[in-house]
Design an enzyme around this catalytic site. Structure first.
Site, PDB file in Angstrom:
ATOM      1  N   LYS A   8      18.897  40.065 -17.754  1.00  0.00           N
ATOM      2  CA  LYS A   8      19.643  40.580 -16.599  1.00  0.00           C
ATOM      3  C   LYS A   8      19.196  41.986 -16.204  1.00  0.00           C
ATOM      4  CE  LYS A   8      23.460  37.461 -17.146  1.00  0.00           C
ATOM      5  NZ  LYS A   8      24.790  37.208 -17.655  1.00  0.00           N
ATOM      6  N   ASP A  65      25.846  40.256 -13.454  1.00  0.00           N
ATOM      7  CA  ASP A  65      24.823  39.488 -12.729  1.00  0.00           C
ATOM      8  C   ASP A  65      23.494  40.208 -12.741  1.00  0.00           C
ATOM      9  OD1 ASP A  65      27.547  38.570 -11.374  1.00  0.00           O
ATOM     10  OD2 ASP A  65      26.039  36.994 -11.232  1.00  0.00           O
ATOM     11  N   CYS A 120      36.879  37.511 -13.604  1.00  0.00           N
ATOM     12  CA  CYS A 120      36.005  36.393 -13.209  1.00  0.00           C
ATOM     13  C   CYS A 120      35.729  35.469 -14.406  1.00  0.00           C
ATOM     14  CB  CYS A 120      34.704  36.916 -12.606  1.00  0.00           C
ATOM     15  SG  CYS A 120      33.766  35.644 -11.712  1.00  0.00           S
ATOM     16  N   GLY A 173      28.218  31.555 -12.544  1.00  0.00           N
ATOM     17  CA  GLY A 173      27.859  32.433 -13.659  1.00  0.00           C
ATOM     18  C   GLY A 173      26.341  32.537 -13.699  1.00  0.00           C
ATOM     19  N   ALA A 174      25.860  33.760 -13.779  1.00  0.00           N
ATOM     20  CA  ALA A 174      24.415  33.997 -13.639  1.00  0.00           C
ATOM     21  C   ALA A 174      23.579  33.167 -14.618  1.00  0.00           C
ATOM     22  CB  ALA A 174      24.153  35.487 -13.848  1.00  0.00           C
TER      23      ALA A 174
END
Ligand code: RUB
Length: 271
Positions: A212, A177, A112, A23-24
């Protein structure tokens, strides 16, 4: 990487590469925590080298890059602390702005494992969440477990059942992301989910904090090892890209810690 022996960098790199840390945002947070300890002891003289090493482990997500740019520029512990604080506070603000989009009794599909998307979804009242397994590393299982733990009605489905279950879905909520001019970068399969949502006229929301926003000229789509595929067929080429890019036309809105924005607004923030 020998010079960093006993600093914890090797273990951190290993855990990020293997997706034990995934996970970013989590990758960025764990990296900042490591750097805080490292720089407190050793100073900032090797910051360039060490951050380059970290960035190369998973090069697609931009939040790590963005925070490391700040650390490289400011070179002080206070700015690392500020970033850790900022990242750990975004979920509350995302909820503040995004909660009205998560309607009572709704069915939400997600893909995800996104900490930011889940922080919002998990606060929904009497919702049902359809989580895709997310091949090949099955991070959807982490999502399903987290939802079950939070006592949320959860359905886990194979990725290829997305279209089948879309008619039962009210909205789709995913993480990101990177938010780029071309679209939303997220786990492989997000693009097909977005296309299916559009076909079924279901809102497609992206949850992402503004760290982000991706101003990098180019993006590297990480190619993962073929051994992650369920089958390797002799004579066939194995391909395993970790992320795809969903063009903005498929996205309804983006929920950030600063408000809910349209794709047009987000694009203007990237310039
Ligand atoms: C995870 C993934 C997540 C984003 C956002 O991919 O694509 O949706 O990273 O996560 P991987 P977060 O498992 O390959 O890291 O909201 O936690 O930042």
């Amino acid at each position: 990487m020998k010079i960093y022996k006993n600093t914890g960098l090797n273990n951190l790199v290993k855990d990020i590469k293997s997706m034990k840390i995934q996970g970013a945002k989590q990758i960025a947070l764990e990296s900042l925590k490591f750097l805080r300890g490292f720089c407190k002891k050793d100073g900032f003289s090797s910051i360039k080298k060490i951050t380059k090493e970290l960035e190369e482990v998973r090069p697609t997500a931009v939040v790590l890059h963005n925070v490391l740019e700040i650390v490289r520029k400011e070179k002080n512990i206070e700015s690392i602390d500020k970033l850790i604080y900022k990242l750990s506070k975004t979920n509350e603000k995302i909820y503040f702005y995004g909660s009205k989009l998560i309607k009572k009794n709704s069915v939400i599909m997600t893909h995800c494992h996104s900490g930011e998307a889940l922080s919002l979804i998990k606060k929904g009242k009497n919702i049902t969440v359809i989580a895709t397994e997310t091949e090949p590393k099955m991070q959807g299982v982490i999502t399903a477990k987290e939802l079950v733990k939070s006592k949320i009605k959860t359905v886990i489905v194979v990725d290829s059942a997305e279209a089948f279950f879309m008619k039962d879905t009210d909205i789709v909520v995913v993480g990101a992301d990177a938010l780029r001019k071309e679209g939303v970068v997220n786990k492989i399969g997000t693009l097909s989910l977005a296309i299916i949502s559009k076909q079924y006229r279901k809102p497609f929301y992206v949850v992402a904090d503004t760290l982000k926003l991706d101003k990098r000229k180019n993006i590297i789509i990480e190619e993962r090892p073929e051994k992650e595929l369920r089958y390797i067929v002799k004579g066939a080429v194995s391909k395993n890209p970790a992320f795809d890019i969903t063009p903005w036309k498929y996205v309804t809105n983006i929920i950030t810690e600063k408000g809910v924005f349209t794709p047009t607004k987000i694009k203007s923030m990237i310039k």
